[in-house]
Design a protein around this motif. Structure first.
Motif, PDB file in Angstrom:
ATOM      1  N   TYR A  53      75.584 -10.496  36.867  1.00 16.90           N
ATOM      2  CA  TYR A  53      75.939 -11.769  36.229  1.00 16.90           C
ATOM      3  C   TYR A  53      77.457 -11.877  36.132  1.00 16.90           C
ATOM      4  CZ  TYR A  53      76.134 -15.136  32.328  1.00 16.90           C
ATOM      5  OH  TYR A  53      76.405 -16.199  31.512  1.00 16.90           O
ATOM      6  N   SER A  54      78.100 -10.774  35.665  1.00 12.01           N
ATOM      7  CA  SER A  54      79.558 -10.799  35.522  1.00 12.01           C
ATOM      8  C   SER A  54      80.261 -10.979  36.867  1.00 12.01           C
ATOM      9  CB  SER A  54      80.067  -9.501  34.877  1.00 12.01           C
ATOM     10  OG  SER A  54      79.533  -9.376  33.605  1.00 12.01           O
ATOM     11  N   ALA A  76      68.707  -3.716  32.738  1.00 11.34           N
ATOM     12  CA  ALA A  76      69.436  -4.673  31.893  1.00 11.34           C
ATOM     13  C   ALA A  76      70.934  -4.599  32.184  1.00 11.34           C
ATOM     14  CB  ALA A  76      69.163  -4.384  30.419  1.00 11.34           C
ATOM     15  N   VAL A  77      71.462  -3.383  32.316  1.00 10.18           N
ATOM     16  CA  VAL A  77      72.887  -3.233  32.608  1.00 10.18           C
ATOM     17  C   VAL A  77      73.199  -3.782  34.000  1.00 10.18           C
ATOM     18  CG1 VAL A  77      74.765  -1.572  32.905  1.00 10.18           C
ATOM     19  CG2 VAL A  77      73.133  -1.268  31.057  1.00 10.18           C
ATOM     20  N   ILE A 136      69.657   8.581  20.325  1.00  9.43           N
ATOM     21  CA  ILE A 136      69.008   7.329  20.757  1.00  9.43           C
ATOM     22  C   ILE A 136      68.099   6.792  19.654  1.00  9.43           C
ATOM     23  CG2 ILE A 136      67.445   6.334  22.479  1.00  9.43           C
ATOM     24  CD1 ILE A 136      70.227   7.011  23.554  1.00  9.43           C
ATOM     25  N   LEU A 152      68.581  -4.361  25.734  1.00  9.75           N
ATOM     26  CA  LEU A 152      68.925  -2.964  25.473  1.00  9.75           C
ATOM     27  C   LEU A 152      68.333  -2.497  24.143  1.00  9.75           C
ATOM     28  CD1 LEU A 152      72.585  -2.561  26.713  1.00  9.75           C
ATOM     29  CD2 LEU A 152      70.490  -1.842  27.795  1.00  9.75           C
ATOM     30  N   ASP A 189      83.003 -12.858  29.565  1.00 13.07           N
ATOM     31  CA  ASP A 189      82.610 -13.747  30.655  1.00 13.07           C
ATOM     32  C   ASP A 189      81.181 -14.268  30.518  1.00 13.07           C
ATOM     33  OD1 ASP A 189      81.573 -11.294  31.071  1.00 13.07           O
ATOM     34  OD2 ASP A 189      82.460 -10.958  33.035  1.00 13.07           O
ATOM     35  N   ASN A 242      66.541  -0.161  30.522  1.00 16.39           N
ATOM     36  CA  ASN A 242      67.959  -0.112  30.153  1.00 16.39           C
ATOM     37  C   ASN A 242      68.851  -0.246  31.374  1.00 16.39           C
ATOM     38  OD1 ASN A 242      67.459   0.169  27.473  1.00 16.39           O
ATOM     39  ND2 ASN A 242      67.936   2.343  27.347  1.00 16.39           N
ATOM     40  N   LYS A 274      70.311   5.548  16.801  1.00 12.52           N
ATOM     41  CA  LYS A 274      70.994   4.292  17.155  1.00 12.52           C
ATOM     42  C   LYS A 274      70.039   3.113  17.168  1.00 12.52           C
ATOM     43  CE  LYS A 274      74.682   6.317  19.931  1.00 12.52           C
ATOM     44  NZ  LYS A 274      75.146   6.564  21.299  1.00 12.52           N
ATOM     45  N   LYS A 326      73.241  -7.552  33.955  1.00  9.59           N
ATOM     46  CA  LYS A 326      74.416  -8.036  33.244  1.00  9.59           C
ATOM     47  C   LYS A 326      75.664  -7.910  34.118  1.00  9.59           C
ATOM     48  CE  LYS A 326      78.086  -7.185  30.908  1.00  9.59           C
ATOM     49  NZ  LYS A 326      79.075  -6.295  31.427  1.00  9.59           N
ATOM     50  N   LEU A 372      78.681  -1.000  23.596  1.00 11.45           N
ATOM     51  CA  LEU A 372      77.719  -0.453  24.559  1.00 11.45           C
ATOM     52  C   LEU A 372      77.225   0.923  24.130  1.00 11.45           C
ATOM     53  CD1 LEU A 372      76.414  -1.107  27.299  1.00 11.45           C
ATOM     54  CD2 LEU A 372      78.295   0.107  28.383  1.00 11.45           C
ATOM     55  N   LEU A 411      74.717   1.218  21.234  1.00 12.92           N
ATOM     56  CA  LEU A 411      73.358   0.744  21.512  1.00 12.92           C
ATOM     57  C   LEU A 411      72.523   1.956  21.936  1.00 12.92           C
ATOM     58  CD1 LEU A 411      74.335  -2.438  23.540  1.00 12.92           C
ATOM     59  CD2 LEU A 411      73.123  -2.440  21.384  1.00 12.92           C
ATOM     60  N   PRO A 412      71.205   1.848  21.788  1.00 11.04           N
ATOM     61  CA  PRO A 412      70.391   3.019  22.165  1.00 11.04           C
ATOM     62  C   PRO A 412      70.277   3.171  23.678  1.00 11.04           C
ATOM     63  CG  PRO A 412      68.998   1.255  21.337  1.00 11.04           C
ATOM     64  CD  PRO A 412      70.403   0.783  21.209  1.00 11.04           C
ATOM     65  N   ILE A 413      71.379   3.557  24.296  1.00  5.71           N
ATOM     66  CA  ILE A 413      71.419   3.721  25.753  1.00  5.71           C
ATOM     67  C   ILE A 413      72.268   4.953  26.029  1.00  5.71           C
ATOM     68  CG2 ILE A 413      73.319   2.027  25.819  1.00  5.71           C
ATOM     69  CD1 ILE A 413      72.516   1.343  28.661  1.00  5.71           C
ATOM     70  N   PHE A 418      71.130  -9.986  26.720  1.00  5.41           N
ATOM     71  CA  PHE A 418      71.467  -8.653  27.232  1.00  5.41           C
ATOM     72  C   PHE A 418      71.312  -7.600  26.129  1.00  5.41           C
ATOM     73  CE2 PHE A 418      75.138  -5.619  27.581  1.00  5.41           C
ATOM     74  CZ  PHE A 418      74.558  -4.775  28.516  1.00  5.41           C
TER      75      PHE A 418
END
Lengths: 248, 322
Positions: free
Chosen positions: A17-18, A10-11, B70, B101, B88, A7, B73, A14, A89, A92-94, B97
């Motif tokens: 990337y931004s 991944a963030v 969690i 997640l 973006d 997780n 979700k 991302k 965000l 999501l399961p985070i 992405f």
């Protein structure tokens, strides 16, 4: 556990990337490199000092970071809040911590990249003389720690508002306070009425002495603890703010 | 799958959600209706764990959203109102992405992304940055995001808002197709949508549940439910009304259109609790035959959901202001 790591990564990916898909990263890098050069050679008097070290280079770093780092950090959360992606965000399961760490690490990677692009300074000083490479490495570590401390602070101010300009200004002022805390005009404000431990505490909050130690090549655990505690405090406050203000 | 019990939420002094309870099982599509500001989005945000529950409980597939957020979700897919997405990023990058997640990686992730791109008709824009997308594509991108992990529970906040009629049709078909294997909640204020896809309806007003049932049951509450519309050639309205009012069980006859060629009327039965539906139309048919009128239209009105919606939600407001 693997879920946590994936997780966070991944963030982080991302966010990186931004950074690079928009002009922000390139503008930031170019301005950072131009200004470090300008401050080092023109204001810092690199050649006039006639010393084989990077003191005139590192001297200006906190001041540069004070302006530049909040411009990177200001969008981290306020943009999510403004565009409504915060809702995406956090459904999501985070956990909030994973998101905060992911974003913070991405900022650190970016700042590390910017800082490493100043390598020509190291080559220059090596060409001109025989500097203490240990001190230079410690200077870089100190500079990086200052940068990511400011990053954590601007992440916090970013979580407080959906307005990026407000976020920028508040974090700039907080960073300025950290830079100036040990400066006599600031400590004098407290000397006249506050007990001596308050004055000492305010002076100890200053980021400059903790940076100067590292520039001399001394890695003092107190300095490291100072930076880490500021970072952890800021990240923790960010999580509290995000949890309590998701709705607004 | 979704169990909501006695849900309450306050925003300051404003009691935004007041004692709402409902269940949604696998295979059901719950239509969540209400005027703007009734508390629909707030309820959905609590179900998806975005804002905390003040009182009451929500369990998703057995996991409490407060205690086990969690796990709860991860069973859910959510399309928030206004379809937010990272502007973006490109469509593919964004979906990758979200897939990461959602715990997908490697080839599973690639397959999942390709599948939703196909299901949501995003092939044409897959490499485009999201900020350049039209509203329809943006909406479908966000919708794709919500189904990428093939969730058991799907929460859709106004899923067809801002889409053109063709896109609405596609999205509804998509929801219908998925509904067999999932528990779905969708909020909307488009009533035709409820007819098209929902198997259950709840109406919420001022934070309170004011109606709960099957779409057909709710329609029966309409004043016009079970009335018969008849269109007759070569007939005068006065004759028609006098003859039809004579039929046993007819309350009144209303003229809809009258001209030199035909007349059209609505026959309203007495509300006795009995079901007149077939009987009344049949009686009218015989009556028209006896009178020698030519029938060119004869149909029983099922009742209209928007009548029910309006009567329920506006009467409640006036009660509140008294």
């Amino acid at each position: 556990m693997s879920g946590t790591v994936s997780n966070i990564s991944a963030v982080t990916k991302k966010e990186l990337y931004s950074y690079f898909v928009s002009p922000v990263a390139y503008v930031f890098m170019i301005i950072f490199l131009i200004l470090t050069g300008f401050f080092t050679f023109m204001l810092g008097g690199f050649f006039q000092r006639n010393e084989a070290n990077l003191a005139s280079f590192f001297l200006w770093h906190p001041w540069l970071y004070m302006f530049l780092v909040p411009s990177v950090g200001m969008r981290v959360w306020s943009e999510e809040r403004r565009s409504g992606t915060l809702e995406l965000l956090f459904t999501l399961p985070i956990t909030a911590w994973q998101a905060i760490l992911g974003k913070f690490i991405a900022g650190c990677v970016f700042l590390f990249l910017c800082l490493s692009l100043t390598f020509p300074m190291v080559l220059t000083v090596n060409h001109l003389g025989d500097p203490d490479m240990g001190a230079i490495l410690c200077g870089y570590i100190g500079s990086f720690l200052v940068a990511i401390t400011f990053l954590a602070i601007s992440g916090l101010t970013s979580s407080l508002t959906r307005n990026q300009v407000i976020s920028f200004i508040i974090s700039l002022v907080l960073c300025l306070l950290l830079i100036l805390a040990g400066w006599p005009p600031i400590t004098d404000l407290f000397v006249k009425w506050a007990p001596i431990w308050v004055v000492d505490f305010v002076a100890a909050c200053s980021i400059i002495p903790h940076f100067e130690g590292l520039q001399r090549g001394v890695i003092d655990s107190r300095d490291i603890v100072y930076y880490l505690s500021l970072i952890i405090f800021s990240l923790f406050s960010t999580s509290v703010v995000l949890r309590s203000r998701k709705t607004s | 799958m979704i169990k909501v019990e006695n849900l309450n939420k306050w925003f300051g002094p404003n009691h935004a959600v007041n004692g709402v309870s409902f269940n949604v099982n696998k295979g059901e599509v719950l239509g969540f209706l209400g005027p703007n500001g009734a508390g629909k989005s707030t309820t959905m945000r609590m179900i998806t764990g975005f804002i905390p529950v003040d009182e009451g409980s929500i369990t998703i597939g057995g996991f409490d959203i407060d205690e086990d957020p969690i796990k709860a979700k991860s069973l859910m897919g959510y399309l928030p109102e206004n379809a937010p997405a990272y502007s973006d990023m490109t469509v593919t990058a964004f979906l990758r992405f979200i897939a990461s997640l959602r715990g997908l990686s490697g080839s599973d992730r690639t397959i999942a992304v390709e599948k939703v791109i196909e299901t949501c008709f995003l092939q044409a824009v897959r490499h485009q940055p999201i900020e350049t997308l039209s509203k329809g594509f943006l909406h479908r991108t966000c919708f794709a995001q919500s189904i990428i992990h093939d969730p058991e529970v799907l929460i859709l906040d106004e899923p067809t808002d801002g889409l053109d009629p063709n896109q609405k049709y596609e999205v509804r078909n998509l929801i219908k197709r998925m509904s067999e294997r999932k528990a779905i909640i969708l909020s909307t204020h488009i009533l035709e949508e409820v007819d098209a896809v929902c198997s259950k309806v709840i109406i919420i007003n001022n934070g309170k549940l004011v109606a709960d049932g099957l779409p057909t049951e709710l329609k029966k509450r309409s004043a016009m439910a079970d009335s018969v519309i008849v269109k007759l050639n070569n007939a005068k309205y006065d004759d028609v009304s006098s003859r039809l009012e004579g039929i046993d069980g007819v309350d009144s006859v209303m003229c809809l259109i009258e001209n030199e060629y035909f007349c059209s009327a609505r026959v309203i039965p007495k509300k006795t609790g009995e079901n007149y539906q077939n009987g009344l139309a049949e009686k009218i048919y015989h009556e028209a035959n006896d009178a020698g009128w030519e029938i060119c239209e004869l149909k029983t009105d099922e009742g209209r959901l928007d009548d029910v919606f309006r009567s329920i939600t506006t009467s409640d407001v006036s009660e509140g202001t008294k």
